[in-house]
Design a protein around this motif. Sequence first.
Motif, PDB file in Angstrom:
ATOM      1  N   ILE A  97     -12.535  33.120  55.142  1.00 64.08           N
ATOM      2  CA  ILE A  97     -12.592  32.835  56.330  1.00 64.08           C
ATOM      3  C   ILE A  97     -13.978  33.087  57.395  1.00 64.08           C
ATOM      4  O   ILE A  97     -14.179  34.075  58.011  1.00 64.08           O
ATOM      5  N   VAL A  98     -14.402  31.831  57.402  1.00 66.84           N
ATOM      6  CA  VAL A  98     -16.161  32.098  58.124  1.00 66.84           C
ATOM      7  C   VAL A  98     -16.185  31.113  58.898  1.00 66.84           C
ATOM      8  O   VAL A  98     -15.953  30.739  58.874  1.00 66.84           O
ATOM      9  N   LYS A  99     -16.939  31.048  59.499  1.00 71.18           N
ATOM     10  CA  LYS A  99     -17.728  30.100  60.873  1.00 71.18           C
ATOM     11  C   LYS A  99     -18.712  29.335  60.066  1.00 71.18           C
ATOM     12  O   LYS A  99     -20.006  28.906  59.539  1.00 71.18           O
ATOM     13  N   CYS A 100     -18.242  27.804  60.071  1.00 74.36           N
ATOM     14  CA  CYS A 100     -19.230  27.044  59.577  1.00 74.36           C
ATOM     15  C   CYS A 100     -20.149  26.151  60.377  1.00 74.36           C
ATOM     16  O   CYS A 100     -21.065  25.370  60.373  1.00 74.36           O
ATOM     17  N   ASN A 118     -24.591  15.214  53.651  1.00 75.57           N
ATOM     18  CA  ASN A 118     -24.756  14.715  55.271  1.00 75.57           C
ATOM     19  C   ASN A 118     -26.422  14.846  55.717  1.00 75.57           C
ATOM     20  O   ASN A 118     -26.497  15.759  55.217  1.00 75.57           O
ATOM     21  N   ALA A 119     -26.676  14.115  56.203  1.00 71.85           N
ATOM     22  CA  ALA A 119     -28.203  14.712  57.018  1.00 71.85           C
ATOM     23  C   ALA A 119     -27.495  15.399  58.402  1.00 71.85           C
ATOM     24  O   ALA A 119     -28.369  16.282  58.581  1.00 71.85           O
ATOM     25  N   GLN A 120     -26.029  15.653  58.951  1.00 72.87           N
ATOM     26  CA  GLN A 120     -25.976  16.692  59.991  1.00 72.87           C
ATOM     27  C   GLN A 120     -25.980  18.156  58.906  1.00 72.87           C
ATOM     28  O   GLN A 120     -25.667  19.541  59.131  1.00 72.87           O
ATOM     29  N   GLY A 121     -26.045  17.927  57.510  1.00 68.59           N
ATOM     30  CA  GLY A 121     -24.972  19.314  56.460  1.00 68.59           C
ATOM     31  C   GLY A 121     -24.024  19.028  54.923  1.00 68.59           C
ATOM     32  O   GLY A 121     -24.535  18.255  54.531  1.00 68.59           O
ATOM     33  N   SER A 159     -22.597  22.654  60.091  1.00 70.88           N
ATOM     34  CA  SER A 159     -24.104  22.473  60.375  1.00 70.88           C
ATOM     35  C   SER A 159     -25.298  22.969  59.426  1.00 70.88           C
ATOM     36  O   SER A 159     -24.738  24.074  58.432  1.00 70.88           O
ATOM     37  N   ARG A 160     -25.817  22.740  60.020  1.00 69.38           N
ATOM     38  CA  ARG A 160     -27.226  23.122  58.961  1.00 69.38           C
ATOM     39  C   ARG A 160     -27.789  24.775  58.708  1.00 69.38           C
ATOM     40  O   ARG A 160     -27.930  25.270  57.758  1.00 69.38           O
ATOM     41  N   LYS A 161     -27.250  25.094  59.365  1.00 72.03           N
ATOM     42  CA  LYS A 161     -27.891  26.739  59.886  1.00 72.03           C
ATOM     43  C   LYS A 161     -26.389  27.470  59.443  1.00 72.03           C
ATOM     44  O   LYS A 161     -27.056  28.541  58.503  1.00 72.03           O
ATOM     45  N   PHE A 162     -25.480  26.666  58.791  1.00 73.56           N
ATOM     46  CA  PHE A 162     -24.554  27.550  58.166  1.00 73.56           C
ATOM     47  C   PHE A 162     -24.049  27.071  56.680  1.00 73.56           C
ATOM     48  O   PHE A 162     -23.854  27.576  55.581  1.00 73.56           O
ATOM     49  N   VAL A 163     -24.917  26.118  55.924  1.00 77.06           N
ATOM     50  CA  VAL A 163     -24.994  25.650  54.557  1.00 77.06           C
ATOM     51  C   VAL A 163     -25.396  26.135  53.746  1.00 77.06           C
ATOM     52  O   VAL A 163     -24.559  26.730  52.788  1.00 77.06           O
ATOM     53  N   PRO A 164     -26.532  27.967  53.337  1.00 81.79           N
ATOM     54  CA  PRO A 164     -27.146  28.829  53.047  1.00 81.79           C
ATOM     55  C   PRO A 164     -25.999  29.955  52.934  1.00 81.79           C
ATOM     56  O   PRO A 164     -25.593  29.803  51.522  1.00 81.79           O
ATOM     57  N   LYS A 172     -30.697  13.959  51.617  1.00 83.44           N
ATOM     58  CA  LYS A 172     -31.185  13.771  50.224  1.00 83.44           C
ATOM     59  C   LYS A 172     -30.999  15.662  49.761  1.00 83.44           C
ATOM     60  O   LYS A 172     -30.233  15.731  49.003  1.00 83.44           O
ATOM     61  N   LYS A 173     -31.607  16.749  51.283  1.00 84.22           N
ATOM     62  CA  LYS A 173     -31.907  17.617  50.690  1.00 84.22           C
ATOM     63  C   LYS A 173     -30.214  18.047  51.318  1.00 84.22           C
ATOM     64  O   LYS A 173     -29.787  18.601  49.829  1.00 84.22           O
ATOM     65  N   TYR A 174     -28.953  18.060  51.359  1.00 87.20           N
ATOM     66  CA  TYR A 174     -28.219  18.428  52.211  1.00 87.20           C
ATOM     67  C   TYR A 174     -27.267  17.896  50.374  1.00 87.20           C
ATOM     68  O   TYR A 174     -26.278  18.505  50.340  1.00 87.20           O
ATOM     69  N   ALA A 175     -27.077  16.080  50.354  1.00 90.44           N
ATOM     70  CA  ALA A 175     -26.712  16.109  49.241  1.00 90.44           C
ATOM     71  C   ALA A 175     -26.569  16.687  47.473  1.00 90.44           C
ATOM     72  O   ALA A 175     -25.993  17.548  47.768  1.00 90.44           O
ATOM     73  N   LYS A 176     -28.561  17.206  47.577  1.00 91.36           N
ATOM     74  CA  LYS A 176     -28.776  17.928  46.728  1.00 91.36           C
ATOM     75  C   LYS A 176     -28.531  19.313  46.592  1.00 91.36           C
ATOM     76  O   LYS A 176     -27.720  19.476  45.870  1.00 91.36           O
ATOM     77  N   ALA A 177     -27.919  19.787  47.538  1.00 89.80           N
ATOM     78  CA  ALA A 177     -27.544  21.267  47.797  1.00 89.80           C
ATOM     79  C   ALA A 177     -25.907  21.111  46.936  1.00 89.80           C
ATOM     80  O   ALA A 177     -25.109  22.225  47.109  1.00 89.80           O
ATOM     81  N   ALA A 178     -25.253  19.706  47.964  1.00 87.09           N
ATOM     82  CA  ALA A 178     -23.814  19.966  47.604  1.00 87.09           C
ATOM     83  C   ALA A 178     -23.615  19.745  46.455  1.00 87.09           C
ATOM     84  O   ALA A 178     -22.315  20.531  45.925  1.00 87.09           O
TER      85      ALA A 178
END
Length: 286
Positions: free
Chosen positions: A233-236, A253-256, A271-276, A149-155
Amino acid sequence: MSNVFNKPYPPAEAGKTSILLALGLGLLVGAFLTFFEPFDIAQMKMEYKSIKIALYGLITFFSMLLFLHFLPMLLPRWMSDKFWKVKHEIGFLLMMLLFIATLNGLYINYINELDFSWRNYYIIIRDTAIVGIVPISFIVLINQNRKWKKYAKAASDIHLSESEPPEKTLSSKMQIPLPNSSTIIEIDPSNLLFIEADGNYVEIKEYIDTQISKQLHRTTLRYLESKLTIPHIVKCHRSFLVNLNQVTKVEGNAQGFRLTLQEGIAVVPVSRKFVPLIKSFFVEKE
């Protein structure tokens, strides 16, 4: 129900968080057993009782450190976003619980000077599984749903224009010499889709004239990241560099995040750390 257990789930990652989690739970277990003395511990008579009981916390700490920190380092391909699902996380946590129970059982025999018994060992494993499987499954499923839910909302907060082609900002090829080699890699930053690390190699994929071209080179993702100092071009992900100008769809999804490139030609995980970082790039473009 099988679909629920086959949903993506973020695997454990080696790092400061896993070490602190192992240390915190180890201290918690040791303190709880020392001060409250449950499970007939109060009836135990022995020298240096508090120290011996507190060592259960040390067992918990080293066991969790092994599973949460060192196994992801030793088995990066197995414990990866590509493979890991809810069922794997439940099985992984049960294995960790049974490992801790086994060490605790051996330690009980040691401090009480008891001989090893397969019957007692079976009882410990059985009781651990019975007690652990329900709450572990429940916690994993709840956590998977929360993260999804968290990352679906962010997307959903990211708005991409599906009608416009990906923006091309650079058209000249970059030449990147490989260290300790005569090989020179040529990359067009406007045509690049992504770069994926696989062991000691990287695979570079570009989209040129509706065709995907591939290059395989012996080098590291970190080295190419240091040379491709271009904003889009970034690391994701620990295994991916991506060209964000090629993204046509963002899903959570649950992974990011999952980034779809060129209307489905490729899908790259975030991955989660690169979502922001990824979210801020697209928000700033709006």
